[in-house]
Design an enzyme around this catalytic site. Structure first.
Site, PDB file in Angstrom:
ATOM      1  N   LYS A  35       3.577   3.999 -11.023  1.00 21.88           N
ATOM      2  CA  LYS A  35       2.325   3.256 -10.924  1.00 21.88           C
ATOM      3  C   LYS A  35       2.077   2.425 -12.186  1.00 21.88           C
ATOM      4  O   LYS A  35       1.560   1.308 -12.109  1.00 21.88           O
ATOM      5  CB  LYS A  35       1.158   4.205 -10.657  1.00 21.88           C
ATOM      6  CG  LYS A  35       1.126   4.751  -9.234  1.00 21.88           C
ATOM      7  CD  LYS A  35       1.051   3.639  -8.200  1.00 21.88           C
ATOM      8  CE  LYS A  35       0.921   4.161  -6.789  1.00 21.88           C
ATOM      9  NZ  LYS A  35       0.866   3.063  -5.777  1.00 21.88           N
TER      10      LYS A  35
ATOM     11  N   TYR B   5       5.170   9.837 -10.563  1.00 16.69           N
ATOM     12  CA  TYR B   5       4.079   9.030 -10.011  1.00 16.69           C
ATOM     13  C   TYR B   5       3.396   8.190 -11.096  1.00 16.69           C
ATOM     14  O   TYR B   5       3.145   6.996 -10.901  1.00 16.69           O
ATOM     15  CB  TYR B   5       3.068   9.955  -9.332  1.00 16.69           C
ATOM     16  CG  TYR B   5       2.001   9.242  -8.531  1.00 16.69           C
ATOM     17  CD1 TYR B   5       2.329   8.526  -7.390  1.00 16.69           C
ATOM     18  CD2 TYR B   5       0.659   9.308  -8.910  1.00 16.69           C
ATOM     19  CE1 TYR B   5       1.355   7.884  -6.640  1.00 16.69           C
ATOM     20  CE2 TYR B   5      -0.324   8.678  -8.168  1.00 16.69           C
ATOM     21  CZ  TYR B   5       0.030   7.959  -7.039  1.00 16.69           C
ATOM     22  OH  TYR B   5      -0.949   7.319  -6.311  1.00 16.69           O
TER      23      TYR B   5
ATOM     24  N   THR C  44      -6.798  11.649   2.399  1.00 16.73           N
ATOM     25  CA  THR C  44      -5.558  11.205   3.028  1.00 16.73           C
ATOM     26  C   THR C  44      -4.527  12.333   3.066  1.00 16.73           C
ATOM     27  O   THR C  44      -4.717  13.402   2.487  1.00 16.73           O
ATOM     28  CB  THR C  44      -4.939  10.029   2.240  1.00 16.73           C
ATOM     29  OG1 THR C  44      -4.617  10.491   0.913  1.00 16.73           O
ATOM     30  CG2 THR C  44      -5.894   8.852   2.162  1.00 16.73           C
TER      31      THR C  44
ATOM     32  N   ASN D  92       0.811  -1.215   0.000  1.00 18.80           N
ATOM     33  CA  ASN D  92       0.000   0.000   0.000  1.00 18.80           C
ATOM     34  C   ASN D  92       0.845   1.267   0.000  1.00 18.80           C
ATOM     35  O   ASN D  92       0.437   2.282  -0.576  1.00 18.80           O
ATOM     36  CB  ASN D  92      -0.918  -0.011   1.236  1.00 18.80           C
ATOM     37  CG  ASN D  92      -1.415   1.373   1.598  1.00 18.80           C
ATOM     38  OD1 ASN D  92      -2.284   1.929   0.940  1.00 18.80           O
ATOM     39  ND2 ASN D  92      -0.838   1.949   2.658  1.00 18.80           N
TER      40      ASN D  92
END
Length: 252
Positions: free
Chosen positions: A158, A154, A191, A87
């Site tokens: 990913k 990023y 978050t 995660n």
């Protein structure tokens, strides 16, 4: 006995995943820079164990040492199933290519891509040697499938994680192992990462105003809600489709 190893479990989605797993009677090992008092209390309430392993996932030496130690513990005769939930991730550096610092890029790649690759490889080896069932969930992002201005690091890591997961799943299917490896796309959540995104400059990240609107319009999902979807996928057991990208949008 079932064990779940959750990276980045000190906060956000990782904390929610760890908490819900323990409520299901699964023993949890957290791999993060900090421990979590709430998770310690959750373990006591549900009569399971919570073990914290302090690790900076950007440090490959720490990474190897910690996961070797965990593997020796969980792949024992007392364990029935092992879950590995990769995660932990970081969105920074949020910046246009040409403005990146090499150290920042290295840290980013280590956390987002190298750590899940290394932990998955080690755990598959141990699972095959022991004959135990292993399920790996790699948390991905919609950014893996589209280019976002200011997110070249990023998007790239990913996307790499997606292809890695799909390739490993292909290998496990062809080898006829019991191992399951899949992707989980949690969508946009409330978050700390979202805080970092909203604090970006418009020069570095063109879509910053859109992400500010997500917060003001209350479009960000609660991490407990998202974590429950992942737990429901894990509960599918043998019915989990190897290599599939499970999106939270399919369930909510």
């Amino acid at each position: 006995m079932e064990y779940a190893i959750v990276t980045g479990a000190s906060r956000g989605l990782g904390e929610s995943i760890a908490k819900l797993l323990m409520q299901q009677g699964i023993h949890v090992i957290s791999v993060a820079r900090k421990a979590n008092i709430v998770l310690e209390q959750t373990a006591q309430e549900n009569k399971v164990t919570y073990q914290h392993e302090t690790c900076d996932l950007s440090n490959i030496n720490q990474l190897e040492k910690v996961f070797q130690h965990i593997a020796e513990h969980v792949f024992s005769g007392k364990t029935d199933s092992v879950y590995l939930i990769n995660n932990a991730a970081m969105v920074e550096p949020i910046e246009r290519s040409g403005h990146h610092n090499l150290n920042d890029l290295q840290k980013h790649v280590n956390v987002n891509l190298l750590a899940p690759m290394a932990s998955s490889s080690l755990f598959i080896q141990k699972a095959n040697e022991s004959g135990m069932k292993l399920v790996i969930a790699n948390v991905t992002s919609g950014a893996a499938e589209r280019s976002v201005y200011g997110w070249s690091a990023y998007c790239s890591t990913k996307a790499g994680l997606n292809r890695f997961t799909e390739t490993v799943a292909l290998e496990q299917d062809e080898l006829g192992t019991m191992n399951k490896v899949f992707l989980f796309n949690p969508g946009i959540m409330d978050t700390k990462m979202q805080d970092e995104i909203r604090s970006s400059s418009s020069d570095a990240f063109k879509d910053v105003e859109t992400f500010k609107q997500y917060k003001t319009e209350k479009s960000l999902r609660d991490t407990d809600v998202v974590a429950k979807v992942l737990i429901d996928v894990l509960k599918q057991g043998d019915a989990i489709q190897n290599g599939k990208n499970y999106s939270v949008k399919e369930f909510l």
